[in-house]
Design an enzyme around this catalytic site. Structure first.
Site, PDB file in Angstrom:
ATOM      1  N   LYS A 185       0.837  -1.195   0.000  1.00 15.54           N
ATOM      2  CA  LYS A 185       0.000   0.000   0.000  1.00 15.54           C
ATOM      3  C   LYS A 185       0.871   1.243   0.000  1.00 15.54           C
ATOM      4  O   LYS A 185       2.011   1.210   0.476  1.00 15.54           O
ATOM      5  CB  LYS A 185      -0.867   0.013   1.273  1.00 15.54           C
ATOM      6  CG  LYS A 185      -1.986  -1.008   1.292  1.00 15.54           C
ATOM      7  CD  LYS A 185      -2.789  -0.902   2.580  1.00 15.54           C
ATOM      8  CE  LYS A 185      -3.916  -1.920   2.616  1.00 15.54           C
ATOM      9  NZ  LYS A 185      -4.951  -1.711   1.595  1.00 15.54           N
ATOM     10  N   ARG A 227     -10.093 -11.649   2.055  1.00 13.71           N
ATOM     11  CA  ARG A 227     -10.929 -12.701   1.460  1.00 13.71           C
ATOM     12  C   ARG A 227     -10.212 -14.055   1.476  1.00 13.71           C
ATOM     13  O   ARG A 227     -10.864 -15.093   1.532  1.00 13.71           O
ATOM     14  CB  ARG A 227     -11.357 -12.283   0.043  1.00 13.71           C
ATOM     15  CG  ARG A 227     -10.222 -12.042  -0.908  1.00 13.71           C
ATOM     16  CD  ARG A 227     -10.646 -11.222  -2.125  1.00 13.71           C
ATOM     17  NE  ARG A 227     -10.871  -9.811  -1.810  1.00 13.71           N
ATOM     18  CZ  ARG A 227     -11.284  -8.916  -2.684  1.00 13.71           C
ATOM     19  NH1 ARG A 227     -11.542  -9.267  -3.938  1.00 13.71           N
ATOM     20  NH2 ARG A 227     -11.445  -7.655  -2.332  1.00 13.71           N
TER      21      ARG A 227
HETATM   22  N1  BES Z   1      -8.063  -3.884   4.456  1.00 13.08           N
HETATM   23  C1  BES Z   1      -8.254  -3.456   3.133  1.00 13.08           C
HETATM   24  C2  BES Z   1      -9.560  -2.693   2.921  1.00 13.08           C
HETATM   25  C3  BES Z   1      -9.662  -1.380   3.642  1.00 13.08           C
HETATM   26  C4  BES Z   1      -9.330  -0.196   2.999  1.00 13.08           C
HETATM   27  C5  BES Z   1     -10.159  -1.328   4.917  1.00 13.08           C
HETATM   28  C6  BES Z   1      -9.458   1.007   3.672  1.00 13.08           C
HETATM   29  C7  BES Z   1     -10.284  -0.126   5.585  1.00 13.08           C
HETATM   30  C8  BES Z   1      -9.946   1.042   4.956  1.00 13.08           C
HETATM   31  C9  BES Z   1      -8.270  -4.673   2.201  1.00 13.08           C
HETATM   32  O1  BES Z   1      -7.476  -5.739   2.589  1.00 13.08           O
HETATM   33  C10 BES Z   1      -7.754  -4.220   0.886  1.00 13.08           C
HETATM   34  O2  BES Z   1      -6.610  -3.861   0.804  1.00 13.08           O
HETATM   35  N2  BES Z   1      -8.596  -4.266  -0.124  1.00 13.08           N
HETATM   36  C11 BES Z   1      -8.222  -3.859  -1.427  1.00 13.08           C
HETATM   37  C12 BES Z   1      -8.830  -4.840  -2.400  1.00 13.08           C
HETATM   38  C13 BES Z   1      -8.324  -4.686  -3.805  1.00 13.08           C
HETATM   39  C14 BES Z   1      -6.866  -5.081  -3.885  1.00 13.08           C
HETATM   40  C15 BES Z   1      -9.162  -5.579  -4.704  1.00 13.08           C
HETATM   41  C16 BES Z   1      -8.767  -2.450  -1.653  1.00 13.08           C
HETATM   42  O3  BES Z   1      -9.830  -2.111  -1.131  1.00 13.08           O
HETATM   43  O4  BES Z   1      -8.086  -1.677  -2.313  1.00 13.08           O
HETATM   44 MN    MN Z   2      -5.474  -5.509   1.937  1.00 13.01          MN
END
Ligand code: BES
Ligand code: MN
Ligand code: ZN
Length: 499
Positions: A276, A350
């Site tokens: 990230k 997931r």
């Molecule tokens: N934990 C994150 C989602 C999240 C984002 C929670 C902001 C709280 C605040 C999750 O694991 C994630 O990174 N999801 C990705 C999915 C994508 C790679 C398909 C996302 O939301 O960008």
């Molecule tokens: Mn994630």
């Protein structure tokens, strides 16, 4: 802050709080005080922008003729319909205001309209619950705070005609408040402190309330073939855990099949190799909110000896980049036997849930399966911070959850699912891939992925990414981990599943 209940009366010191309905409408007590002060309350309202709307406050310091330090007017909003939630807001708003003033003692007079449908003792208990919810504070790492920076209120006494009845109702909410606090504590805890092992240890401690706790370590999970969960964990120096918390409270004649709650417990989500951006990454300490909320609900059920069988399953891992981390393009074999192509290591929740959901179904044969997860950033784009996303395989389950959320002020909004979305998850080399082809419908694709690991059981998925953490205070929720979902699921279980 201590809570007490007493019959109405004019206190000799401290603050007297009175509620005011919309359009500066005083109740009987407010009118009497206004008269005895020669109309000062009415003049103070007229001199200000205070109109009695929800969340408004007006402070009258050292009112002449009284020995009180202040009179505090708190807006109740529209008097009809008066709900528990509106009184919780009054209690929360008043407590938060006074905590910043240096006041130590306050009395709250619920000056409700005579025709109110809400019983007075219930209203009083709700105000006390609101004050406690807002009074929550995560301060274990503040070591240099001066006394004058700390919340000042020591005691809040709610005035009501039948204090004993209100006290009983309030005491009945003790387990709920404890469960919400537990969830908030876990959510706010930083990731160096709350590793998967530390989280599991906190769960083991819940045995004292009558929960049965089982903890699976890495070797046990490997034996069960949990390649999806373990693939996420493999980049981290912190070993993973899978925790089950069981509460068996169903009476003999009732349905003994449990409701199973599954929580995403990623104690830190760096994204892994699909790392990230730095800005805001600290938020990912609360990527375990789903698991925290499940632990909180289990604490409530045990505390109030709920007449239902419920199992909580918590998938606890840390998602880190390293030389041992899984790579984009890796294929993992989940416990269900289905193979997953990991296109993006940041879609890790997931993967954890795929194995946790499978384990939940195989082990406990649930009558209903509900998971909670901070699964997608996309749900924040869709719904902001006001509603959690709801996905459900059955309309009746969706309605029950929507209803419970409305009642407790933790609202959900249902989003669609369907075959046409699902096809986007087909992989060229494995049974499924962990992300779709683009950013469209990101939360729905997350739900579709989970559904691939759910059998015939009625199932719901709550995407709580937008509501698990508050950046600003609201009436009953101080900024920080919210515990959103604890009250909702407790209400859902009480209304639909208890024998
Ligand atoms: N934990 C994150 C989602 C999240 C984002 C929670 C902001 C709280 C605040 C999750 O694991 C994630 O990174 N999801 C990705 C999915 C994508 C790679 C398909 C996302 O939301 O960008
Ligand atoms: Mn994630
Ligand atoms: Zn995550």
């Amino acid at each position: 802050m201590d809570i007490a209940f007493a019959e109405p009366g004019l206190p000799a010191s401290g603050t007297l709080i009175i509620t005011v309905s919309q359009d500066r409408t005083l109740g009987p007590a407010g009118l009497e005080i206004d008269r005895s002060l020669g109309g000062a309350v009415g003049r103070a309202m007229a001199a200000s922008r205070f109109t009695g709307k929800k969340d408004e406050v007006l402070e009258l310091l050292a009112p002449a003729g009284l020995t009180l330090t202040r009179l505090l007017l708190v807006g109740l909003g529209k008097p009809e319909p008066l709900t528990d939630t509106s009184l919780e807001a009054v209690g929360g708003t008043a407590a938060a205001f006074l905590n910043r003033t240096g006041e130590t003692e306050a009395w709250l007079r619920l000056d409700l309209p005579a025709e109110s449908a809400l019983p007075a003792d219930q209203a009083a208990a709700a105000a006390a619950v609101g004050a406690q919810l807002r009074g929550y504070r995560f301060d274990r790492y503040r070591t240099t705070e001066k006394p004058e920076q700390k919340p000042s209120l020591v005691r809040l006494t709610v005035q009501v005609a039948d204090p004993a009845a209100a006290e009983r109702l309030f005491a009945g909410n003790g387990p709920l408040l404890a469960g919400v606090s537990l969830a908030r504590d876990l959510i706010s805890e930083p990731a160096n402190r709350l590793t998967p092992v530390a989280f599991a240890d906190r769960c083991t401690g819940l045995a004292e309330f009558g929960l049965e706790v089982a903890v699976l370590d890495q070797a046990r999970m490997a034996g069960l073939g949990m390649g999806a969960l373990l693939g996420v964990a493999q980049g981290s120096a912190q070993p993973p855990r899978l925790v089950t918390l069981s509460w068996r409270g169903a009476p003999a004649a009732a349905d003994s099949r449990p409701v199973v709650l599954v929580g995403k417990g990623v104690t830190f989500d760096s994204g892994g190799i699909s790392i990230k951006p730095a800005a805001g990454m600290e938020d990912m300490k609360w990527d375990m909110a789903g698991a925290a909320v499940v632990a909180g609900v289990m604490r409530v059920l045990a505390g109030r000896k709920a007449r239902v069988n419920v199992v909580g399953v918590l998938g606890l891992v840390e998602n880190m980049p390293s030389g041992t981390a899984q790579r984009p393009g890796d294929v993992v074999v989940s416990a269900s036997g289905k193979t997953i192509e990991v296109i993006n290591t940041d879609a890790e929740g997931r993967l954890v849930l795929a194995d946790a959901l499978w384990y939940a179904q195989e082990t406990f044969k649930p009558r209903v399966l509900i998971d909670l997860a901070t699964l997608t950033g996309a749900v924040i784009i869709a719904l902001g911070h006001e509603h959690a996303g709801l996905f459900a395989t059955e309309d009746s389950l969706a309605e029950q959850l929507l209803g419970a959320g409305r009642k407790v002020g933790e609202p959900l909004w249902r989003l669609p699912m369907g075959e046409s979305y699902d096809k986007d998850l087909n992989s060229d080399i494995a049974d499924v891939k962990n992300v779709g082809s683009g950013r469209a419908g990101g939360s729905i694709l997350g739900a579709q992925f989970l559904k691939r690991f759910v059998g015939e059981v009625p199932w719901a998925h709550l995407d709580i990414a937008g509501v698990a953490w508050a950046k600003k205070d609201s009436a009953t929720v101080p900024k920080g981990g919210t515990g959103f979902g604890v009250r909702l699921l407790d209400r859902f279980l009480a209304d639909t599943a208890e024998g």
